[in-house]
Structure formats: structure tokens, C-alpha cells
Write an enzyme that holds these catalytic residues in place. Sequence first.
Site, PDB file in Angstrom:
ATOM      1  N   GLY A   1      11.634  -2.151   1.010  1.00 36.01           N
ATOM      2  CA  GLY A   1      10.819  -3.367   1.010  1.00 36.01           C
ATOM      3  C   GLY A   1       9.527  -3.217   1.788  1.00 36.01           C
ATOM      4  O   GLY A   1       9.093  -2.098   2.074  1.00 36.01           O
TER       5      GLY A   1
ATOM      6  N   GLU B   1       0.983  -0.284  -1.899  1.00 37.39           N
ATOM      7  CA  GLU B   1       0.482   0.438  -3.072  1.00 37.39           C
ATOM      8  C   GLU B   1       1.220   1.772  -3.302  1.00 37.39           C
ATOM      9  O   GLU B   1       1.271   2.261  -4.432  1.00 37.39           O
ATOM     10  CB  GLU B   1      -1.022   0.661  -2.908  1.00 37.39           C
ATOM     11  CG  GLU B   1      -1.815   0.674  -4.168  1.00 37.39           C
ATOM     12  CD  GLU B   1      -1.302  -0.273  -5.249  1.00 37.39           C
ATOM     13  OE1 GLU B   1      -0.868   0.248  -6.290  1.00 37.39           O
ATOM     14  OE2 GLU B   1      -1.321  -1.512  -5.063  1.00 37.39           O
ATOM     15  N   GLY B   2       1.784   2.361  -2.236  1.00 35.06           N
ATOM     16  CA  GLY B   2       2.574   3.593  -2.404  1.00 35.06           C
ATOM     17  C   GLY B   2       3.797   3.314  -3.264  1.00 35.06           C
ATOM     18  O   GLY B   2       4.080   4.016  -4.248  1.00 35.06           O
ATOM     19  N   HIS B   3       4.508   2.232  -2.904  1.00 34.44           N
ATOM     20  CA  HIS B   3       5.645   1.821  -3.741  1.00 34.44           C
ATOM     21  C   HIS B   3       5.138   1.441  -5.128  1.00 34.44           C
ATOM     22  O   HIS B   3       5.802   1.695  -6.141  1.00 34.44           O
ATOM     23  CB  HIS B   3       6.349   0.599  -3.138  1.00 34.44           C
ATOM     24  CG  HIS B   3       6.875   0.788  -1.742  1.00 34.44           C
ATOM     25  ND1 HIS B   3       6.304   0.203  -0.645  1.00 34.44           N
ATOM     26  CD2 HIS B   3       7.932   1.496  -1.277  1.00 34.44           C
ATOM     27  CE1 HIS B   3       6.983   0.537   0.444  1.00 34.44           C
ATOM     28  NE2 HIS B   3       7.964   1.324   0.093  1.00 34.44           N
TER      29      HIS B   3
ATOM     30  N   GLN C   1      20.798   4.544   8.013  1.00 35.35           N
ATOM     31  CA  GLN C   1      19.840   5.643   8.144  1.00 35.35           C
ATOM     32  C   GLN C   1      18.948   5.483   9.371  1.00 35.35           C
ATOM     33  O   GLN C   1      18.054   6.298   9.608  1.00 35.35           O
ATOM     34  CB  GLN C   1      18.992   5.795   6.874  1.00 35.35           C
ATOM     35  CG  GLN C   1      17.941   4.718   6.658  1.00 35.35           C
ATOM     36  CD  GLN C   1      17.253   4.878   5.322  1.00 35.35           C
ATOM     37  OE1 GLN C   1      17.868   4.745   4.265  1.00 35.35           O
ATOM     38  NE2 GLN C   1      15.964   5.206   5.348  1.00 35.35           N
TER      39      GLN C   1
ATOM     40  N   SER D   1       2.142   3.351   4.419  1.00 36.62           N
ATOM     41  CA  SER D   1       3.510   3.259   4.934  1.00 36.62           C
ATOM     42  C   SER D   1       3.750   1.834   5.414  1.00 36.62           C
ATOM     43  O   SER D   1       2.840   1.183   5.932  1.00 36.62           O
ATOM     44  CB  SER D   1       3.684   4.229   6.117  1.00 36.62           C
ATOM     45  OG  SER D   1       4.839   3.881   6.854  1.00 36.62           O
TER      46      SER D   1
HETATM   47  P1  AMP Z   1      10.496   3.245   1.870  1.00 39.75           P
HETATM   48  O1  AMP Z   1      10.450   1.799   1.470  1.00 39.75           O
HETATM   49  O2  AMP Z   1       9.578   3.597   2.983  1.00 39.75           O
HETATM   50  O3  AMP Z   1      11.905   3.747   2.055  1.00 39.75           O
HETATM   51  O4  AMP Z   1       9.923   4.031   0.623  1.00 39.75           O
HETATM   52  C1  AMP Z   1      10.473   3.876  -0.655  1.00 39.75           C
HETATM   53  C2  AMP Z   1       9.921   4.951  -1.552  1.00 39.75           C
HETATM   54  O5  AMP Z   1       8.504   4.838  -1.625  1.00 39.75           O
HETATM   55  C3  AMP Z   1      10.219   6.356  -1.031  1.00 39.75           C
HETATM   56  O6  AMP Z   1      10.585   7.191  -2.121  1.00 39.75           O
HETATM   57  C4  AMP Z   1       8.911   6.784  -0.418  1.00 39.75           C
HETATM   58  O7  AMP Z   1       8.717   8.176  -0.420  1.00 39.75           O
HETATM   59  C5  AMP Z   1       7.917   6.089  -1.325  1.00 39.75           C
HETATM   60  N1  AMP Z   1       6.643   5.911  -0.639  1.00 39.75           N
HETATM   61  C6  AMP Z   1       6.432   5.315   0.559  1.00 39.75           C
HETATM   62  N2  AMP Z   1       5.133   5.407   0.905  1.00 39.75           N
HETATM   63  C7  AMP Z   1       4.504   6.079  -0.092  1.00 39.75           C
HETATM   64  C8  AMP Z   1       3.168   6.503  -0.322  1.00 39.75           C
HETATM   65  N3  AMP Z   1       2.197   6.271   0.561  1.00 39.75           N
HETATM   66  N4  AMP Z   1       2.890   7.173  -1.460  1.00 39.75           N
HETATM   67  C9  AMP Z   1       3.877   7.433  -2.364  1.00 39.75           C
HETATM   68  N5  AMP Z   1       5.148   7.064  -2.205  1.00 39.75           N
HETATM   69  C10 AMP Z   1       5.469   6.400  -1.085  1.00 39.75           C
END
Ligand code: AMP
Length: 283
Positions: free
Chosen positions: A33, A37-39, A63, A187
Site C-alpha cells: 500500500g 508511481e512505482g507501484h 516481514q 518508495s
Molecule cells: P512495497 O509496497 O514497497 O512492498 O512494493 C510493492 C512492489 O512495488 C514491490 O515489488 C516493489 O519492488 C515495487 N516497487 C516499489 N517501489 C518501486 C519503484 N520505485 N519502482 C518500481 N517498482 C517499485
Amino acid sequence: MSARVISSISELRETLAPCRQAGEVIGLVPTMGALHEGHGRLIGQAVRDSGCVVVSVFVNPIQFNDQQDYRLYPRSLDADVEFCERRGAAIVFAPAVEEMYPRPLKSSVEVAGLTERLCGEFRPGHFRGVATVVLKLLQIVQPERAYFGEKDAQQLAVIRRMVADLNVPVTIVGVATVREPDGLALSSRNRRLSAAERELAPVFFRALEAARKRIASGERDAAAVKQAALAVLEQPGIRVEYLEIVDPDEMQPAPAIEGRVLVAGAIWLGSTRLIDNLICEPG
Ligand code: AMP
């Protein structure tokens, strides 16, 4: 398109059954959650590839090796649902902790060898928690494809290995890291940075770029490359947790750079921990 928000495993399975029967490709994007924009890039890729996209939003307690970090992790489900809707995801799966872990776990997934170094060295048990929840999500959703960011390169390698070792019938898709214009990788933790820390943060990417340039210009000695990157990070306000040069599949140190390597690190800016990495190729 409005997204359906589902919190129960049985309801999710019932909802997906007709899609599966109709032969639709199901894509899964696991997240914790606080979507950005990465998600968004992962969801966009999944929507292009699949008939039905499930985005899971679950802050996975097992985790986190630091309870304070778990408590402080940003949570914004309403905004996340809206975000998923705008991107065309059909379902947001947002289970409560009790739904995912109704009783103490007696089973977990250990991906040995890939998890002892880098983040694993500083976050004991982290990758066991990640691999376990991802396997559970894959069992619950049974997608054809699941999407993970290269930003978490060690996580991606661990998941790929788990899926291969355990014959999980899913294709794992890695998606390139999305960055701010100044290089900072997006992030959910970036929102915890103070203005001064945010200003300092792009130095992390510059350090990785310094490593990439040294490798591209012919440097083969990993220690020299590491030194070049660390020199960039020598700044007040930055604490380096680790910076390593490893083989991108096995996550083992590469003392001499002979092929593609992963330069990966974790730094602390105040109380915020950031990770980032670059794949580098010898020139
Ligand atoms: P998280 O919510 O941080 O556990 O991330 C969920 C998914 O989004 C994971 O597979 C991350 O690697 C991916 N993710 C997070 N930040 C980025 C980003 N800046 N660029 C690409 N993917 C991302």
C-alpha cells in the site's frame, strides 16, 4: 472502472472463479500500500498483460523485524483503492492480519543462500516473511503472472528462486525502477523524509551511478568500485548500512567484475532506511 475491494480469501476466490473459467489471464501485483508511481508502473504493466488484475494491499507483519517500523508504515487504503481504479485494476485485495494469519504459523518459506547477505544481513527473518506471504498470495490468487519491482532486487531474486524451486505455476515479471527526476527511487518510505533529508537523498543514486561509470570504464576490481561509490556517500547526515557488488541471480559477492553485476545498498537518512540498486555491465 471501479475496483472491487475484497478482504476475505473465500470471497476473492469466488470472484476470480468466473474470470478463470472464461479464460481471462489473472495478474497479481503484491504491495504493502501507500501506492505511488512505482507501484503504478507494475499495475500498468499488469493491466496491459492481463484480463483481470488483482492488487494486494497488505502490510505484512512477519516481514518486519522492527515493530516500530511496522507500526509507522504508512497506510492509506482509500487513496490506494482510488489509485488502483485509475490504473484499471479490477480487484484490490486488502485482508486483515487475522485473515492472512488466523493462527500462529508453523510453516514458512526459507530461500537459503540468497537471503543471508545485503538486506538479509541487517533484517533477520525479513525474506522468510516476504517469501512466505508471497507464496500465500500466489496460492490464494493463483495468477498466471505476478509483478515485482527491480527496486527490491534481492526480493525479486528470492521470489524467482522460490517459484522455480517449488514449481509454482506463475510467471514472475520484473519491472524497472521508477525514479524521481533527481534519481531518487520512488518508495513509500520517502514520505517520511524531512525536507533536508529529501534534498540529500538523491546522492544515493549518484553513488550507484559512480559505481556504474567505473565499471563501464573498465574497472574490474569490485573493491575499487565500492570505494568510488562510498566516497560519494561520505556526507554528513548519511549512514551507509551496506553497499555491495554481487551476482544478480545468486546475490553472492563478485570480487572481480566479469559480467553483469548488481550494485546494491541501504542507507539511513535520520530514522528512514532507503534501499536502491543498479545493474551494471562491464564496458
Ligand atoms: P512495497 O509496497 O514497497 O512492498 O512494493 C510493492 C512492489 O512495488 C514491490 O515489488 C516493489 O519492488 C515495487 N516497487 C516499489 N517501489 C518501486 C519503484 N520505485 N519502482 C518500481 N517498482 C517499485
